[in-house]
Design a protein around this motif. Structure first.
Motif, PDB file in Angstrom:
ATOM      1  N   SER A   1      -6.854   1.341 -13.833  1.00 40.51           N
ATOM      2  CA  SER A   1      -7.278   2.735 -14.075  1.00 40.51           C
ATOM      3  C   SER A   1      -6.480   3.753 -13.258  1.00 40.51           C
ATOM      4  O   SER A   1      -6.700   4.955 -13.401  1.00 40.51           O
ATOM      5  CB  SER A   1      -8.760   2.888 -13.714  1.00 40.51           C
ATOM      6  OG  SER A   1      -8.921   2.692 -12.317  1.00 40.51           O
ATOM      7  N   ASN A   2      -5.581   3.282 -12.397  1.00 42.58           N
ATOM      8  CA  ASN A   2      -4.905   4.187 -11.466  1.00 42.58           C
ATOM      9  C   ASN A   2      -3.665   4.815 -12.129  1.00 42.58           C
ATOM     10  O   ASN A   2      -2.518   4.470 -11.839  1.00 42.58           O
ATOM     11  CB  ASN A   2      -4.521   3.431 -10.186  1.00 42.58           C
ATOM     12  CG  ASN A   2      -4.152   4.361  -9.049  1.00 42.58           C
ATOM     13  OD1 ASN A   2      -3.896   5.545  -9.271  1.00 42.58           O
ATOM     14  ND2 ASN A   2      -4.102   3.830  -7.844  1.00 42.58           N
ATOM     15  N   ASP A   3      -3.930   5.774 -13.019  1.00 39.48           N
ATOM     16  CA  ASP A   3      -2.839   6.378 -13.790  1.00 39.48           C
ATOM     17  C   ASP A   3      -1.818   7.092 -12.911  1.00 39.48           C
ATOM     18  O   ASP A   3      -0.632   7.059 -13.186  1.00 39.48           O
ATOM     19  CB  ASP A   3      -3.406   7.375 -14.813  1.00 39.48           C
ATOM     20  CG  ASP A   3      -4.154   6.667 -15.918  1.00 39.48           C
ATOM     21  OD1 ASP A   3      -3.813   5.500 -16.200  1.00 39.48           O
ATOM     22  OD2 ASP A   3      -5.092   7.256 -16.488  1.00 39.48           O
ATOM     23  N   ARG A   4      -2.303   7.751 -11.844  1.00 39.39           N
ATOM     24  CA  ARG A   4      -1.366   8.470 -10.964  1.00 39.39           C
ATOM     25  C   ARG A   4      -0.333   7.517 -10.394  1.00 39.39           C
ATOM     26  O   ARG A   4       0.869   7.788 -10.438  1.00 39.39           O
ATOM     27  CB  ARG A   4      -2.118   9.097  -9.795  1.00 39.39           C
ATOM     28  CG  ARG A   4      -2.969  10.237 -10.192  1.00 39.39           C
ATOM     29  CD  ARG A   4      -3.720  10.763  -9.002  1.00 39.39           C
ATOM     30  NE  ARG A   4      -4.576  11.853  -9.442  1.00 39.39           N
ATOM     31  CZ  ARG A   4      -5.083  12.764  -8.660  1.00 39.39           C
ATOM     32  NH1 ARG A   4      -4.846  12.735  -7.373  1.00 39.39           N
ATOM     33  NH2 ARG A   4      -5.839  13.723  -9.141  1.00 39.39           N
ATOM     34  N   ALA A   5      -0.836   6.404  -9.833  1.00 36.82           N
ATOM     35  CA  ALA A   5       0.086   5.446  -9.209  1.00 36.82           C
ATOM     36  C   ALA A   5       0.970   4.790 -10.278  1.00 36.82           C
ATOM     37  O   ALA A   5       2.178   4.616 -10.069  1.00 36.82           O
ATOM     38  CB  ALA A   5      -0.701   4.400  -8.435  1.00 36.82           C
TER      39      ALA A   5
ATOM     40  N   ARG B   1       0.854  -1.186   0.000  1.00 32.69           N
ATOM     41  CA  ARG B   1       0.000   0.000   0.000  1.00 32.69           C
ATOM     42  C   ARG B   1       0.887   1.233   0.000  1.00 32.69           C
ATOM     43  O   ARG B   1       1.943   1.241   0.653  1.00 32.69           O
ATOM     44  CB  ARG B   1      -0.821   0.080   1.288  1.00 32.69           C
ATOM     45  CG  ARG B   1      -2.006  -0.852   1.405  1.00 32.69           C
ATOM     46  CD  ARG B   1      -3.125  -0.502   0.490  1.00 32.69           C
ATOM     47  NE  ARG B   1      -4.429  -0.663   1.079  1.00 32.69           N
ATOM     48  CZ  ARG B   1      -5.515  -1.005   0.413  1.00 32.69           C
ATOM     49  NH1 ARG B   1      -5.467  -1.240  -0.882  1.00 32.69           N
ATOM     50  NH2 ARG B   1      -6.684  -1.094   1.004  1.00 32.69           N
ATOM     51  N   ILE B   2       0.426   2.267  -0.683  1.00 28.67           N
ATOM     52  CA  ILE B   2       1.014   3.597  -0.527  1.00 28.67           C
ATOM     53  C   ILE B   2      -0.126   4.578  -0.744  1.00 28.67           C
ATOM     54  O   ILE B   2      -0.932   4.406  -1.679  1.00 28.67           O
ATOM     55  CB  ILE B   2       2.196   3.850  -1.495  1.00 28.67           C
ATOM     56  CG1 ILE B   2       2.802   5.238  -1.250  1.00 28.67           C
ATOM     57  CG2 ILE B   2       1.819   3.660  -2.954  1.00 28.67           C
ATOM     58  CD1 ILE B   2       4.150   5.451  -1.917  1.00 28.67           C
ATOM     59  N   ALA B   3      -0.235   5.560   0.127  1.00 28.05           N
ATOM     60  CA  ALA B   3      -1.353   6.508  -0.011  1.00 28.05           C
ATOM     61  C   ALA B   3      -1.002   7.838   0.636  1.00 28.05           C
ATOM     62  O   ALA B   3      -0.320   7.890   1.658  1.00 28.05           O
ATOM     63  CB  ALA B   3      -2.606   5.923   0.643  1.00 28.05           C
TER      64      ALA B   3
HETATM   65  C1  LIG Z   1      -0.764   7.580  -6.029  1.00 31.35           C
HETATM   66  C2  LIG Z   1      -0.521   8.606  -4.917  1.00 31.35           C
HETATM   67  C3  LIG Z   1       0.120   7.882  -3.715  1.00 31.35           C
HETATM   68  C4  LIG Z   1       0.420   9.702  -5.435  1.00 31.35           C
HETATM   69  O1  LIG Z   1       0.679  10.584  -4.354  1.00 31.35           O
HETATM   70  P1  LIG Z   1       1.144  12.118  -4.576  1.00 31.35           P
HETATM   71  O2  LIG Z   1       1.839  12.537  -3.316  1.00 31.35           O
HETATM   72  O3  LIG Z   1       0.015  12.937  -5.041  1.00 31.35           O
HETATM   73  O4  LIG Z   1       2.187  11.976  -5.760  1.00 31.35           O
HETATM   74  P2  LIG Z   1       3.437  12.944  -6.008  1.00 31.35           P
HETATM   75  O5  LIG Z   1       3.028  14.368  -5.879  1.00 31.35           O
HETATM   76  O6  LIG Z   1       4.558  12.456  -5.126  1.00 31.35           O
HETATM   77  O7  LIG Z   1       3.765  12.634  -7.535  1.00 31.35           O
HETATM   78  C5  LIG Z   1       4.563  11.507  -7.827  1.00 31.35           C
HETATM   79  C6  LIG Z   1       4.347  11.072  -9.262  1.00 31.35           C
HETATM   80  O8  LIG Z   1       3.056  10.464  -9.369  1.00 31.35           O
HETATM   81  C7  LIG Z   1       2.522  10.751 -10.655  1.00 31.35           C
HETATM   82  N1  LIG Z   1       1.339  11.585 -10.474  1.00 31.35           N
HETATM   83  C8  LIG Z   1       0.961  12.243  -9.342  1.00 31.35           C
HETATM   84  N2  LIG Z   1      -0.195  12.902  -9.562  1.00 31.35           N
HETATM   85  C9  LIG Z   1      -0.554  12.647 -10.833  1.00 31.35           C
HETATM   86  C10 LIG Z   1      -1.659  13.045 -11.640  1.00 31.35           C
HETATM   87  N3  LIG Z   1      -2.629  13.827 -11.164  1.00 31.35           N
HETATM   88  N4  LIG Z   1      -1.717  12.564 -12.906  1.00 31.35           N
HETATM   89  C11 LIG Z   1      -0.759  11.760 -13.395  1.00 31.35           C
HETATM   90  N5  LIG Z   1       0.333  11.352 -12.689  1.00 31.35           N
HETATM   91  C12 LIG Z   1       0.425  11.800 -11.420  1.00 31.35           C
HETATM   92  C13 LIG Z   1       3.596  11.502 -11.416  1.00 31.35           C
HETATM   93  O9  LIG Z   1       4.441  10.551 -12.037  1.00 31.35           O
HETATM   94  C14 LIG Z   1       4.348  12.178 -10.286  1.00 31.35           C
HETATM   95  O10 LIG Z   1       5.671  12.514 -10.619  1.00 31.35           O
HETATM   96  P3  LIG Z   1       5.976  13.953 -11.277  1.00 31.35           P
HETATM   97  O11 LIG Z   1       5.380  14.970 -10.369  1.00 31.35           O
HETATM   98  O12 LIG Z   1       7.468  13.985 -11.319  1.00 31.35           O
HETATM   99  O13 LIG Z   1       5.334  13.923 -12.624  1.00 31.35           O
HETATM  100  C15 LIG Z   1      -1.852   9.290  -4.487  1.00 31.35           C
HETATM  101  O14 LIG Z   1      -2.513   9.751  -5.639  1.00 31.35           O
HETATM  102  C16 LIG Z   1      -2.799   8.407  -3.677  1.00 31.35           C
HETATM  103  O15 LIG Z   1      -2.700   8.309  -2.452  1.00 31.35           O
HETATM  104  N6  LIG Z   1      -3.756   7.753  -4.376  1.00 31.35           N
HETATM  105  C17 LIG Z   1      -4.757   6.917  -3.693  1.00 31.35           C
HETATM  106  C18 LIG Z   1      -4.148   5.648  -3.157  1.00 31.35           C
HETATM  107  C19 LIG Z   1      -3.525   4.826  -4.270  1.00 31.35           C
HETATM  108  O16 LIG Z   1      -4.062   4.713  -5.350  1.00 31.35           O
HETATM  109  N7  LIG Z   1      -2.354   4.217  -3.970  1.00 31.35           N
HETATM  110  C20 LIG Z   1      -1.625   3.405  -4.940  1.00 31.35           C
HETATM  111  C21 LIG Z   1      -2.099   2.008  -4.987  1.00 31.35           C
HETATM  112  S1  LIG Z   1      -1.703   1.112  -3.474  1.00 31.35           S
END
Ligand SMILES: CC(C)(COP(=O)(O)OP(=O)(O)OC[C@H]1O[C@@H](n2cnc3c(N)ncnc32)[C@H](O)[C@@H]1OP(=O)(O)O)[C@@H](O)C(=O)NCCC(=O)NCCS
Length: 144
Positions: free
Chosen positions: A106-110, A67-69
């Motif tokens: 679908s989790n493009d951010r992760a 997990r990471i969140a």
């Molecule tokens: C995934 C998650 C942990 C990212 O956390 P975050 O602190 O917002 O991310 P960061 O600001 O550190 O960004 C890290 C990288 O993530 C990606 N990213 C972050 N936000 C993004 C967005 N809105 N769209 C696309 N990519 C994105 C990018 O690669 C980014 O790197 P960059 O800024 O150099 O482009 C957060 O969105 C989250 O908690 N999501 C819900 C839980 C989850 O899905 N966890 C992962 C599965 S266990």
């Protein structure tokens, strides 16, 4: 600031779970999971709040990110990278060769986050997740 999670952090991590996942882990899962010697739980504090956390499992020379969140209001400022950096640091210390993980398709951010750390996609697990049903993408990083 990042530190190892203690029992005092369980309620904060539960709150993160509830705000970040459609299938949050329960209080008992978190509390009992904290007792596993295989798992490392890290919490991240920002502006006096427990803003994020991660947990990963190390067995022999393999690690799995479970997990990471990051709480929604703290996203987009690089905090997840601090947790990822710390996981990589721990893994190097333990001479881990590969880190594995699963992520919703679908989790493009992760997925972007993991790709930026050198993870590559190795396969798909069909309908792996529930609520809602979705495929899991398997990712691995061999260059720790
Ligand atoms: C995934 C998650 C942990 C990212 O956390 P975050 O602190 O917002 O991310 P960061 O600001 O550190 O960004 C890290 C990288 O993530 C990606 N990213 C972050 N936000 C993004 C967005 N809105 N769209 C696309 N990519 C994105 C990018 O690669 C980014 O790197 P960059 O800024 O150099 O482009 C957060 O969105 C989250 O908690 N999501 C819900 C839980 C989850 O899905 N966890 C992962 C599965 S266990």
């Amino acid at each position: 600031m990042i530190g190892e999670m203690t029992p005092e952090d369980v309620l904060s991590v539960l709150e993160i779970e509830m705000q970040c996942f459609s299938n949050p882990w329960s209080y008992e899962m978190i509390k009992n999971g904290l007792e596993s010697s295989l798992d490392t739980w890290l919490v991240l504090w920002e502006e006096g709040t427990t803003a994020g956390y991660c947990v990963f499992r190390t067995i022999a020379d393999e690690c799995e990110l479970l997990r990471i969140a990051i709480l929604p209001r703290f996203r987009g400022r690089g905090l997840s990278k601090k947790l990822m950096d710390q996981m990589v640091f721990y893994s190097r210390q333990k001479e881990v060769k590969s880190i594995f993980l699963e992520v919703r398709e679908s989790n493009d951010r992760a997925r972007n986050l993991y790709k930026s750390y050198g993870f590559v996609e190795e396969g798909i697990r069909k309908h792996y997740y529930l609520n809602p049903s979705e495929n899991a993408v398997l990712m691995v990083c061999h260059h720790i």
